[in-house]
Design an enzyme around this catalytic site. Structure first.
Site, short mmCIF file in Angstrom:
data_model
loop_
_atom_site.label_atom_id
_atom_site.label_comp_id
_atom_site.label_asym_id
_atom_site.label_seq_id
_atom_site.Cartn_x
_atom_site.Cartn_y
_atom_site.Cartn_z
N HIS A 67 2.45 7.43 7.62
CA HIS A 67 2.99 6.71 7.99
C HIS A 67 4.71 7.67 8.19
CE1 HIS A 67 0.65 3.06 6.27
NE2 HIS A 67 1.61 3.11 7.77
N HIS A 109 1.83 6.20 3.30
CA HIS A 109 0.90 7.43 3.24
C HIS A 109 1.39 8.81 4.32
CE1 HIS A 109 -1.21 6.41 7.34
NE2 HIS A 109 -1.88 5.15 6.12
N LYS A 115 1.00 -1.10 -0.49
CA LYS A 115 -0.17 0.21 0.54
C LYS A 115 0.92 1.71 -0.12
CE LYS A 115 -4.19 -2.18 2.41
NZ LYS A 115 -4.69 -1.75 3.29
#
Length: 630
Positions: free
Chosen positions: A170, A167, A164
């Site tokens: 993070h 983002h 993923k």
């Protein structure tokens, strides 16, 4: 301590330096003042030293004093705070270390005498150098006994989900967690930096189905994270109609067991069940995804001065650890079965706001709450930590509260009491020139490119820089990190590429410029650090010089306060205060060509070098790499 006493005696301070448990005069010059002031105030107030010493706090602005006493904190019997403040201030006699204090309402404000201040503070900064501001004895199990061993802290941060996008949450976790790791290491703790990867769960069943349909070995080898993300997006789009049907059926109260076991979603769940059952065929593919993704992450983290001692993850939690927790939950009737799934209704256990949570899915697979419980138990068994910090965005507040509550319920209250959730707000509107996919590398590349463009606007200076691309990359990283740390953690903030890459205002590039300018001054003088330490600091008499030193003296107190707040903004705000004071001083405190002569030039050069050292120390604590030329 003997050397310090000799130095103070040479300055004309003949009385013995009082020593208190909380005082560290060898590391913190303000503690020299705090210790002498405590002794005086004990005589004036009649309150014992152990009470007085910790109440003497540093002032946030120079016009409010250097040390401040809030009279009510002394809890002196029969004394009305405002009247006591006025009376005690009047009784205080100025001396070599302190000017006349000021009483203001319930406060007494004390000011350092400017004559001796440079000679107390600057030698301390030069002597401690990169360690100035740090107190490693804080990390001892017994602060007064170095042989007692170091306290242990485990800091879980960053924790991206493989396949993923990396983002904004993070990114913030990475920056804040890196700072906290530096902070605790500087305080002498034994720090374990843990990256708890999102590397398990149904999403890997989804990813495996995507790989079988869209995977490319060649593309994966070139860009593992990017390719896994791309195929995950493609399969998610195909699965969404199935999920919508299931959601609608649940809303109508229908049994969705059959719907969830068919189609692409059914394939994904079956695949993940095979993973949990230990099927080596499916695990070998997952292992490849994980290993290559971690290697790619390591390269990116290195650009941020981030490293980890432990690349853990949900996949590493042992089934027996989760089973142990489940057995206690079942035995004590804390968990229950609902439509085939194992749940905890927290309302029944004194925590109604935590609602109902699933810990094991109806097909027998685990979910991330149960895995986190197992992980917490394993971390305790492995590290026997004194503190465990989860650096996780505020959207996960409920999840962490549920985790902590479960630990209490299964008899791990002692472990739970050592845990802390350091949360933070959102980054709003963060996108890159490559679109809305928020890969960390894309963010850093954009910022580095923007800084390179800014640098090229001044062609003359640009041509003097040996490695402009590398400097631009460092400036770009500083821009991202400083914008992130500028406000309180919990606050949301807008991602503003133009503002963060500006040299105007309190930005990363401005902070780097302040450091580089001080390096430039030092290079022009040609004096070594050893020569500067022999300068005559008594020549630093101008208010600009004294105010700079007053701010520099505060740095150890600022770091100590940050250990309590865990707010990087505390350090950053301090650094900008120091750089603003510097900016207003250059025209007044000239070094090259100073009319006052070489001795004054050398003293001022020493002042600026000390300021550079403090700025460098603060920047490195924040995780920034100071540049020497730009």
């Amino acid at each position: 301590m003997e050397d310090l006493m000799t130095h103070l005696s040479n300055l004309g301070i003949t009385s013995t330096l009082p020593q208190y448990t909380q005082s560290n005069p060898l590391l913190n010059p303000i503690d020299v003042y705090r210790s002498y002031l405590t002794e005086i105030l004990v005589g004036v107030t009649g309150v014992n030293a152990e009470t007085v010493f910790p109440t003497l706090q540093w002032a946030r602005t120079l016009d409010r004093g250097d040390l401040v006493l809030a009279v009510p904190q002394l809890q002196a019997r029969g004394a009305k705070p405002a009247a006591a403040a006025a009376e005690w201030a009047q009784k205080f006699k100025p001396n070599a270390l302190f000017s006349t204090p000021e009483a203001e309402s319930i406060f007494i404000r004390f000011y350092f005498s400017p004559q001796l201040l440079p000679c107390v503070v600057l030698p301390c900064i030069f002597h401690l150098a990169s360690d100035y501001g740090l107190n490693r004895s804080q990390g001892f199990s017994d602060p007064g006994n170095p042989s007692s061993g170091r306290k242990k802290v485990v800091i879980e941060f960053s924790s991206p989900n493989i396949a993923k996008e990396f983002h904004a949450g993070h990114l913030r976790s990475t920056i804040i967690g890196g700072f906290l790791s530096n902070l605790f290491e500087g305080a002498g703790w034994d720090v374990t930096r843990m990256n708890y990867l999102g590397d398990w769960g149904r999403q890997y069943g989804v990813l495996a189905v995507a790989w079988n349909m869209f995977g490319s070995e060649q593309t994966f080898e070139a860009n593992p994270i990017g390719h896994l993300f791309d195929i995950y997006v493609r399969i998610s789009a195909l699965i969404k109609p199935e999920e919508d049907v299931i959601k609608a059926a649940k809303k109508e109260g229908q049994d969705t067991t059959e719907l969830e076991s068919t189609g692409l979603l059914g394939q994904a769940k079956t695949y993940f069940k095979r993973m949990e059952d230990g099927d080596e065929e499916v695990l070998s593919l997952w292992r490849r995804f994980r290993v290559l993704s971690i290697e790619k992450y390591k390269t990116t983290y290195a650009r941020l001065n981030i490293f980890f001692n432990d690349y853990s993850g949900e996949s590493q939690v042992k089934p027996e650890s989760m089973a142990k927790a489940e057995a206690i939950l079942e035995r004590d009737e804390i968990s229950e079965i609902d439509k085939g799934a194992t749940i905890i209704d927290f309302k029944k256990h004194g925590a109604p706001k935590l609602g109902v949570a699933i810990i094991r899915n109806r097909n027998g697979t685990t979910n991330y709450l149960l895995r986190d419980v197992g992980a917490a138990v394993e971390r305790w068994d492995r590290y026997q930590f004194d503190k465990m910090i989860y650096v996780v965005m505020s959207e996960q507040d409920i999840h962490l509260q549920r985790l902590f509550k479960i630990l209490d319920l299964i008899g791990y209250g002692n472990v739970r009491s050592r845990m802390e959730h350091v949360n933070f707000g959102k980054v709003q509107g963060m996108s890159t020139r490559r679109g809305n996919v928020k890969f960390l590398n894309d963010i850093l590349e954009d910022c580095g490119t923007a800084m390179h463009e800014v640098m090229r606007r001044n062609e003359a200076k640009y041509n003097l820089v040996d490695n402009p691309e590398e400097i631009a990359d460092t400036l770009g990283i500083s821009a991202v990190m400083v914008q992130d740390m500028s406000g309180k953690r919990i606050n949301n903030y807008p991602f503003d590429l133009e503002r963060m890459t500006s040299f105007e205002g309190d930005t990363g590039p401005y902070l780097q410029y302040a450091h580089a300018r001080l390096r430039s001054i030092a290079a022009k003088t040609g004096w070594s650090s050893e020569q500067l330490q022999e300068a005559d600091f008594t020549l630093l008499k101008e208010p600009h010089a004294i105010n700079l030193i007053r701010i520099m003296a505060q740095y150890p107190d600022v770091v100590g306060h940050t250990m309590k707040t865990l707010e990087p903004a505390t350090i950053l705000t301090y650094l900008f205060r120091l750089t603003h004071q510097l900016s207003s001083s250059y025209d007044v405190l000239r070094v090259v060509g100073a009319q006052e002569g070489e001795a004054v030039s050398m003293a001022r050069a020493a002042l600026y070098e000390a300021a550079r050292q403090v700025i460098s120390n603060g920047m490195r604590l924040l995780g920034l790499t100071p540049v020497d030329r730009m």
